[in-house]
Write a protein that holds these residues in place. Structure first.
Motif, short mmCIF file in Angstrom:
data_model
loop_
_atom_site.label_atom_id
_atom_site.label_comp_id
_atom_site.label_asym_id
_atom_site.label_seq_id
_atom_site.Cartn_x
_atom_site.Cartn_y
_atom_site.Cartn_z
N UNK A 156 0.84 -1.20 0.00
CA UNK A 156 0.00 0.00 0.00
C UNK A 156 0.87 1.25 0.00
N UNK A 157 1.43 1.59 -1.17
CA UNK A 157 2.35 2.74 -1.22
C UNK A 157 1.70 4.05 -0.78
N UNK A 158 0.36 4.11 -0.83
CA UNK A 158 -0.31 5.37 -0.48
C UNK A 158 -0.54 5.52 1.02
N UNK A 159 -0.18 4.50 1.82
CA UNK A 159 -0.45 4.58 3.26
C UNK A 159 0.76 5.08 4.05
N UNK A 160 0.48 5.43 5.31
CA UNK A 160 1.55 5.91 6.20
C UNK A 160 1.52 5.10 7.50
N UNK A 161 2.42 5.44 8.41
CA UNK A 161 2.56 4.63 9.62
C UNK A 161 1.27 4.46 10.42
N UNK A 162 0.44 5.48 10.44
CA UNK A 162 -0.79 5.37 11.25
C UNK A 162 -1.76 4.33 10.69
N UNK A 163 -1.48 3.86 9.47
CA UNK A 163 -2.36 2.86 8.84
C UNK A 163 -1.89 1.43 9.09
N UNK A 164 -0.76 1.26 9.78
CA UNK A 164 -0.26 -0.11 10.00
C UNK A 164 -0.04 -0.39 11.45
N UNK A 165 -0.04 -1.69 11.74
CA UNK A 165 0.35 -2.11 13.07
C UNK A 165 0.98 -3.50 12.96
N UNK A 166 2.18 -3.62 13.51
CA UNK A 166 2.79 -4.94 13.54
C UNK A 166 2.08 -5.79 14.60
N UNK A 167 2.05 -7.09 14.33
CA UNK A 167 1.37 -8.04 15.22
C UNK A 167 2.38 -9.11 15.62
N UNK A 168 2.17 -9.73 16.80
CA UNK A 168 3.08 -10.82 17.19
C UNK A 168 2.92 -12.05 16.29
N UNK B 54 -6.69 1.33 4.91
CA UNK B 54 -6.79 2.71 4.46
C UNK B 54 -7.47 3.58 5.51
N UNK B 55 -8.22 2.93 6.38
CA UNK B 55 -9.01 3.65 7.38
C UNK B 55 -8.26 3.65 8.72
N UNK B 56 -7.60 4.76 9.02
CA UNK B 56 -6.78 4.82 10.24
C UNK B 56 -7.65 4.65 11.49
N UNK B 57 -8.92 5.06 11.40
CA UNK B 57 -9.81 4.91 12.57
C UNK B 57 -10.05 3.43 12.88
N UNK B 58 -10.13 2.60 11.84
CA UNK B 58 -10.30 1.16 12.08
C UNK B 58 -9.07 0.60 12.78
N UNK B 59 -7.90 1.07 12.32
CA UNK B 59 -6.65 0.60 12.95
C UNK B 59 -6.62 1.02 14.41
N UNK B 60 -7.09 2.22 14.69
CA UNK B 60 -7.10 2.70 16.08
C UNK B 60 -8.03 1.83 16.93
N UNK B 61 -9.15 1.41 16.34
CA UNK B 61 -10.08 0.55 17.10
C UNK B 61 -9.45 -0.81 17.40
N UNK B 62 -8.76 -1.34 16.43
CA UNK B 62 -8.07 -2.63 16.63
C UNK B 62 -7.03 -2.51 17.74
N UNK B 63 -6.26 -1.44 17.65
CA UNK B 63 -5.17 -1.23 18.60
C UNK B 63 -5.74 -1.04 20.01
N UNK B 64 -6.81 -0.27 20.12
CA UNK B 64 -7.41 -0.03 21.43
C UNK B 64 -7.96 -1.33 22.00
N UNK B 65 -8.58 -2.15 21.12
CA UNK B 65 -9.18 -3.40 21.61
C UNK B 65 -8.09 -4.36 22.09
N UNK B 66 -6.96 -4.35 21.40
CA UNK B 66 -5.89 -5.27 21.79
C UNK B 66 -5.23 -4.79 23.07
N UNK B 67 -5.23 -3.47 23.27
CA UNK B 67 -4.62 -2.91 24.48
C UNK B 67 -3.19 -3.41 24.64
#
Ligand SMILES: Cc1ncc(COP(=O)(O)O)c(C=O)c1O
Length: 384
Positions: A82-94, A249-262
């Protein structure tokens, strides 16, 4: 029929000491003498460039990696996916499975429904059910393209309380690689019913017959509703190391995932970042060669089944290194895995683990040296 092989391929050789590690799940689950053809690991040595990079990395201190991983890796992943995305659109996972759980936790509420095609990789179902959500199965059906989405079953699964679709693409266990037309039709359903989507694309680099179409690439509106999961584990045979990526593409979705994982999510290991970076930078030819070998195995499997076990239902997988075998013509089919373990000394995955629709089936992993694959098939054929 598979093309005749003129000379042995290096992957034909079974490096027994290499895969028979005492801490290998695959090779220690069953008694000595059983050929394990189950969990999704390859019986091939690790790519030499990865082994070399790891040796070099552990020759120094390891330590924590930076919070956002390795810059070179991030750049390579963005370029690939996704060349059009930035860091706020990704999250590394274990690893990828925690991404499935986080998607269910972050994008739905307890009691709501989550739709998935069945049969499916078992953690899809446990991510839904163990978190107090309701799994709505949309069983796949056999059609002209092999295993297909059953559109009526899908529409029926979209009850008013359904919030999320969990898509496995390419599909485990059937090995279906969804076409653009199928994904477009699915996207239409997603938009009409305003579903969120988590698309597990972990097997995307292992397609044999055509291009892979990422679900989020179908349409910008679909991309806004989709979280994609990926990782190096399947294509580069590094699963046990543990690392994955969620992006949207939706940074808000990523934020929801991140918050849920805590804080439960933890972080991937420094060594996993190293592996992934080297895999992307240097292991393209290794992957190409391995994929060609797997395609040859798939074709050998197809030829063997047609010739020697015509009563076993099977559609050649278009991707993954997994084959979904239908033993329902046999009286012992309800316990196919146990039966074949006892009578063929071959360890497959139990079909029912992939949902009740898997009863009578078993999953076979063909990422193994071809002589070993043929030995496993010979054992099954003799036991029938
Ligand atoms: C579709 C799919 N997702 C996730 C996983 C597991 O990924 P990980 O080991 O990175 O959690 C597998 C393993 O076979 C898989 O087939």
């Amino acid at each position: 029929m598979p093309p005749a092989q003129s000379q042995p391929h290096p992957l034909d050789e079974f490096a027994s000491s290499c895969v028979r590690h005492p801490v290998s799940a695959k090779w220690t689950k069953f008694a000595e003498g059983v050929l394990p053809m189950w969990v999704a690991d390859m019986d091939f040595p690790i790519a030499p460039a990865i082994a070399e990079a790891l040796r070099e990395r552990v020759s120094r201190s390891i330590g924590y990696a930076p919070e956002m991983g390795d810059t070179e890796l991030v750049e390579a992943l963005l370029e690939k996916h996704a060349p059009h995305l930035t860091l706020e659109h990704l999250r590394f996972l274990p690893s990828v499975v925690p991404g499935l759980y986080a998607a269910v936790a972050g994008l739905t509420s307890p009691g709501e429904a989550v739709i998935t095609h069945t049969p499916v990789y078992p953690p899809f179902l446990s991510a839904i059910e163990s978190q107090g959500r309701v799994a709505r199965h949309a069983p796949l059906a056999l059609g002209a393209q092999g295993w297909e989405m059953d559109w009526d079953a899908l529409e029926a699964a979209v009850t008013p309380d359904a919030r999320l679709l969990m898509l496995c693409s390419p599909q485990n266990p059937t090995g279906r690689v969804w076409t653009r037309a199928e994904l477009e039709r699915l996207a239409d359903l997603v938009l009409r019913h305003r579903l969120w989507v988590v698309s597990d694309e972990l097997h995307a680099d292992l397609t044999f017959d055509g291009p892979f179409v990422p679900f989020a690439s179908i349409d910008p509106e679909v991309a806004q509703r989709t979280v994609t999961l990926t990782g190096p584990g399947k294509a580069f045979n590094t699963s046990g190391v543990g690392v994955g990526l969620a992006y949207s593409d939706n940074a808000a979705l990523m934020a929801r995932l991140t918050a849920a994982a805590g804080g439960l999510m933890g972080h991937p290991s420094t060594l996993a970042y190293e592996i992934w970076k080297v895999a992307l930078a240097q292991c393209g030819p290794w992957l190409e060669d391995t994929r060609a070998y797997l395609r040859g195995n798939r074709d050998a499997l197809t030829g063997f089944l047609r010739e020697r076990m015509p009563a076993v239902g099977y559609v050649p997988p278009q991707g993954t290194y997994l084959a979904w075998l239908d033993f329902r013509a046999y009286p012992w089919a309800a316990d196919a895995q146990a039966h074949l373990l006892e009578h063929a000394l071959v360890g497959l995955n139990e079909g029912k683990a992939f949902g009740p629709e898997g009863e009578g089936f078993a999953r076979l992993n063909f990422a193994t040296p071809r002589p070993l694959l043929l030995e496993g098939l010979e054992r099954i054929a003799s036991s029938l």
